[in-house]
Design a protein around this motif. Structure first.
Motif, PDB file in Angstrom:
ATOM      1  N   VAL A 337     -21.056  -7.112  25.227  1.00  0.00           N
ATOM      2  CA  VAL A 337     -21.544  -5.932  24.504  1.00  0.00           C
ATOM      3  C   VAL A 337     -22.657  -5.311  25.340  1.00  0.00           C
ATOM      4  CG1 VAL A 337     -22.705  -5.076  22.445  1.00  0.00           C
ATOM      5  CG2 VAL A 337     -20.953  -6.836  22.229  1.00  0.00           C
ATOM      6  N   HIS A 338     -22.573  -3.994  25.495  1.00  0.00           N
ATOM      7  CA  HIS A 338     -23.625  -3.263  26.203  1.00  0.00           C
ATOM      8  C   HIS A 338     -24.373  -2.393  25.196  1.00  0.00           C
ATOM      9  CE1 HIS A 338     -25.768  -1.202  29.390  1.00  0.00           C
ATOM     10  NE2 HIS A 338     -25.411  -0.038  28.837  1.00  0.00           N
ATOM     11  N   VAL A 339     -25.692  -2.560  25.154  1.00  0.00           N
ATOM     12  CA  VAL A 339     -26.539  -1.808  24.229  1.00  0.00           C
ATOM     13  C   VAL A 339     -27.452  -0.908  25.046  1.00  0.00           C
ATOM     14  CG1 VAL A 339     -28.239  -1.928  22.380  1.00  0.00           C
ATOM     15  CG2 VAL A 339     -26.486  -3.715  22.591  1.00  0.00           C
ATOM     16  N   SER A 340     -27.434   0.377  24.729  1.00  0.00           N
ATOM     17  CA  SER A 340     -28.336   1.320  25.403  1.00  0.00           C
ATOM     18  C   SER A 340     -29.166   2.044  24.353  1.00  0.00           C
ATOM     19  CB  SER A 340     -27.539   2.325  26.237  1.00  0.00           C
ATOM     20  OG  SER A 340     -26.730   3.139  25.401  1.00  0.00           O
ATOM     21  N   VAL A 341     -30.457   2.155  24.654  1.00  0.00           N
ATOM     22  CA  VAL A 341     -31.398   2.858  23.770  1.00  0.00           C
ATOM     23  C   VAL A 341     -32.007   3.990  24.568  1.00  0.00           C
ATOM     24  CG1 VAL A 341     -33.474   2.683  22.376  1.00  0.00           C
ATOM     25  CG2 VAL A 341     -31.870   0.763  22.458  1.00  0.00           C
ATOM     26  N   ASN A 342     -31.818   5.214  24.100  1.00  0.00           N
ATOM     27  CA  ASN A 342     -32.319   6.400  24.792  1.00  0.00           C
ATOM     28  C   ASN A 342     -33.277   7.133  23.863  1.00  0.00           C
ATOM     29  OD1 ASN A 342     -32.761   8.574  26.451  1.00  0.00           O
ATOM     30  ND2 ASN A 342     -30.737   9.491  26.145  1.00  0.00           N
ATOM     31  N   GLU A 343     -34.549   7.140  24.240  1.00  0.00           N
ATOM     32  CA  GLU A 343     -35.552   7.812  23.411  1.00  0.00           C
ATOM     33  C   GLU A 343     -35.858   9.174  23.995  1.00  0.00           C
ATOM     34  OE1 GLU A 343     -40.086   7.271  21.669  1.00  0.00           O
ATOM     35  OE2 GLU A 343     -38.924   5.547  22.343  1.00  0.00           O
ATOM     36  N   GLN A 344     -35.728  10.194  23.155  1.00  0.00           N
ATOM     37  CA  GLN A 344     -36.034  11.570  23.514  1.00  0.00           C
ATOM     38  C   GLN A 344     -37.157  12.073  22.620  1.00  0.00           C
ATOM     39  OE1 GLN A 344     -32.146  13.267  22.955  1.00  0.00           O
ATOM     40  NE2 GLN A 344     -31.516  12.849  25.077  1.00  0.00           N
ATOM     41  N   PRO A 345     -37.694  13.258  22.889  1.00  0.00           N
ATOM     42  CA  PRO A 345     -38.862  13.714  22.108  1.00  0.00           C
ATOM     43  C   PRO A 345     -38.657  13.749  20.600  1.00  0.00           C
ATOM     44  CG  PRO A 345     -38.585  15.066  24.065  1.00  0.00           C
ATOM     45  CD  PRO A 345     -37.401  14.157  24.018  1.00  0.00           C
ATOM     46  N   GLU A 346     -37.437  14.063  20.141  1.00  0.00           N
ATOM     47  CA  GLU A 346     -37.230  14.234  18.713  1.00  0.00           C
ATOM     48  C   GLU A 346     -36.255  13.226  18.111  1.00  0.00           C
ATOM     49  OE1 GLU A 346     -35.987  18.186  18.024  1.00  0.00           O
ATOM     50  OE2 GLU A 346     -37.925  19.083  18.585  1.00  0.00           O
ATOM     51  N   LYS A 347     -35.655  12.381  18.925  1.00  0.00           N
ATOM     52  CA  LYS A 347     -34.667  11.451  18.372  1.00  0.00           C
ATOM     53  C   LYS A 347     -34.527  10.227  19.266  1.00  0.00           C
ATOM     54  CE  LYS A 347     -30.713  13.717  20.613  1.00  0.00           C
ATOM     55  NZ  LYS A 347     -29.416  14.382  20.404  1.00  0.00           N
ATOM     56  N   ILE A 348     -33.970   9.182  18.662  1.00  0.00           N
ATOM     57  CA  ILE A 348     -33.630   7.961  19.376  1.00  0.00           C
ATOM     58  C   ILE A 348     -32.131   7.732  19.185  1.00  0.00           C
ATOM     59  CG2 ILE A 348     -33.991   5.477  19.556  1.00  0.00           C
ATOM     60  CD1 ILE A 348     -36.753   5.892  18.355  1.00  0.00           C
ATOM     61  N   THR A 349     -31.430   7.533  20.282  1.00  0.00           N
ATOM     62  CA  THR A 349     -29.986   7.289  20.228  1.00  0.00           C
ATOM     63  C   THR A 349     -29.715   5.871  20.713  1.00  0.00           C
ATOM     64  OG1 THR A 349     -29.502   9.620  20.640  1.00  0.00           O
ATOM     65  CG2 THR A 349     -27.710   8.036  21.005  1.00  0.00           C
ATOM     66  N   MET A 350     -29.016   5.108  19.894  1.00  0.00           N
ATOM     67  CA  MET A 350     -28.627   3.759  20.282  1.00  0.00           C
ATOM     68  C   MET A 350     -27.101   3.693  20.310  1.00  0.00           C
ATOM     69  SD  MET A 350     -29.753   0.045  18.748  1.00  0.00           S
ATOM     70  CE  MET A 350     -29.058   0.334  17.115  1.00  0.00           C
ATOM     71  N   ARG A 351     -26.575   3.212  21.446  1.00  0.00           N
ATOM     72  CA  ARG A 351     -25.130   3.125  21.635  1.00  0.00           C
ATOM     73  C   ARG A 351     -24.765   1.664  21.868  1.00  0.00           C
ATOM     74  NH1 ARG A 351     -21.376   7.098  23.473  1.00  0.00           N
ATOM     75  NH2 ARG A 351     -19.462   6.182  24.315  1.00  0.00           N
ATOM     76  N   ILE A 352     -23.826   1.157  21.087  1.00  0.00           N
ATOM     77  CA  ILE A 352     -23.378  -0.234  21.212  1.00  0.00           C
ATOM     78  C   ILE A 352     -21.894  -0.210  21.579  1.00  0.00           C
ATOM     79  CG2 ILE A 352     -23.177  -2.477  20.085  1.00  0.00           C
ATOM     80  CD1 ILE A 352     -25.334  -0.031  18.335  1.00  0.00           C
ATOM     81  N   GLN A 353     -21.561  -0.674  22.786  1.00  0.00           N
ATOM     82  CA  GLN A 353     -20.181  -0.694  23.270  1.00  0.00           C
ATOM     83  C   GLN A 353     -19.728  -2.142  23.443  1.00  0.00           C
ATOM     84  OE1 GLN A 353     -21.456   2.176  26.586  1.00  0.00           O
ATOM     85  NE2 GLN A 353     -19.260   2.650  26.362  1.00  0.00           N
ATOM     86  N   ASP A 354     -18.522  -2.436  22.974  1.00  0.00           N
ATOM     87  CA  ASP A 354     -17.977  -3.780  23.155  1.00  0.00           C
ATOM     88  C   ASP A 354     -16.627  -3.696  23.861  1.00  0.00           C
ATOM     89  OD1 ASP A 354     -15.640  -3.820  21.241  1.00  0.00           O
ATOM     90  OD2 ASP A 354     -17.224  -3.372  19.791  1.00  0.00           O
TER      91      ASP A 354
END
Length: 410
Positions: A337-354
């Motif tokens: 599983v690959h987890v990526s967390v991308n924080e931007q000025p107005e939002k946080i995006t978390m993507r979980i790929q398996d």
């Protein structure tokens, strides 16, 4: 309920007041009868009045059963009919028959009340016709008056019962409202306790991750520094004994020291990031825990500068990642599983790929867990999507606004 008891008491007082008023009227009629009639007739009429008084005063006592009331009505009517036929007490009998019809309308069950009243009207008409020789028009008029009186008191009974039903419904609604308020307070308390438990679980995850980092420092850097100290202590003897060996030892010491410095810088950098966002530290702790327990290979990639996360955002991302990893192990049969967390000025995006077993062109129908994650994200003002991950597997993307919740500790 106290209000219900007061309502019952008020109804009892009202009923007693009506009975007392009717009793005074009947007593006044008894006095008039005694003054204008012979002793025998007065005695018979007084007996009829007393029988009716017993009926109305006993209806809430030993005449509670409707069958006993019906039997009492029949006996009193027979007494009135006998007095009317035998002693010509038609005035008194008709007055009490009117009262008896009113009693039928108010106190007997519906069908029985109608049956008894119809029987009384028919039998009275027969007595008027055969004993008093009254014309059909007069008999019809009396019958209509009897029927009208029954209708009037039946309407009063319906209004009383309707008001009683409304009052009962009102009391039930009040009880239900009170229960709903109590349930609402209990739910608020449970929600508060759940929030506190979530904060405690996140803090525990942070503490667990820091303990792991401290253990890593002790095991790696501590071991390296111990090796440096031992070799430095032996270096003077090596210089005297063998210069070449001393040079090799010194070179090895420098390599170990450089590696320790690199690890220290790495740990300090991680600690600096973790102090800025404890939620990220909780995610790392969760990933380490899942890897140790399941053997699933998980990689974490953090993009952008990590800022202090808010309590609800940290908890939400933690729960989404927890549910996603559970699904990857239990349903997807994934090995990585690959987890990526991308924080931007107005939002946080978390993507979980398996790399799970799903190979369809469209993602599978969401279950309870996926729907729960979507609802959590949407309630926070964000979004949640599930997509296929080619060549096989799934990708879950959660986007959370960073300005919709109070800061941790505020």
């Amino acid at each position: 309920m106290p209000t219900n008891r007061w309502s019952q008491l008020a109804e009892t007082i009202s009923s007693r007041s009506r009975t007392i008023t009717l009793s005074f009227i009947i007593f006044a009629l008894i006095i008039q009868t005694i003054n204008r009639s012979s002793f025998a007739i007065a005695a018979i009429e007084t007996l009829c009045f007393v029988a009716y008084l017993v009926l109305i005063w006993s209806s809430d006592g030993w005449l509670m059963d409707y069958r006993k009331r019906a039997a009492a009505v029949i006996l009193i009517w027979l007494l009135l009919a006998a007095a009317w036929i035998g002693f010509d007490t038609y005035k008194t009998s008709n007055i009490l028959i009117f009262c008896l019809i009113a009693y039928n309308a108010l106190r007997l069950p519906g069908s029985l009340s109608i049956l008894f009243t119809a029987a009384i009207i028919v039998l009275d008409a027969a007595i008027w016709f055969f004993m008093e020789r009254v014309s059909i028009d007069v008999i019809f008029m009396y019958s209509v008056v009897h029927g009208g009186m029954y209708g009037f008191f039946w309407g009063a009974r319906m209004r009383r019962e309707s008001n009683a039903i409304k009052q009962q419904h009102y009391q039930e609604l009040r009880v239900m409202h009170t229960q709903l308020e109590q349930t609402h307070r209990a739910l608020k308390q449970s929600h508060k306790e759940l929030e506190e438990a979530s904060v405690r679980s996140l803090r525990y995850a942070v503490l667990e991750e820091r303990t792991r980092i401290a253990r890593d420092i002790h095991d790696s850097i501590g071991h390296g520094l111990t090796s440096v100290i031992v070799q430095l202590q032996a270096l003077p003897y090596m210089i005297k004994a063998n210069t070449a060996e001393a040079d090799a030892t010194l070179s090895n010491v420098l390599d170990v020291a450089r590696n320790c410095l690199t690890e220290v810088r790495t740990v300090v950098h991680q600690m600096a990031i973790d102090d800025a966002g404890l939620g990220l530290l909780a995610l790392k702790s969760l990933i380490n825990s899942v890897q140790e327990q399941s053997g699933l290979q998980i990689t974490l990639n953090v993009k952008g500068d990590v800022t202090p996360w808010k309590a609800d955002v940290s908890e939400l991302l933690y729960r989404v990642l927890q549910e996603s990893l559970t699904n990857a192990i239990r349903h997807a049969k994934a090995t990585h599983v690959h987890v990526s967390v991308n924080e931007q000025p107005e939002k946080i995006t978390m993507r979980i790929q398996d790399n799970g077993s799903w190979t369809g062109d469209a993602p599978p129908s969401p279950g309870f867990g996926i729907n729960g994650m979507r609802e959590r994200c949407e309630c926070a003002g964000g979004s949640f999507f599930m997509r296929t991950n080619h060549p096989h597997g799934l990708a879950l993307i959660a986007t959370i606004p960073v300005d919709n919740c109070p800061m941790e500790g505020e």
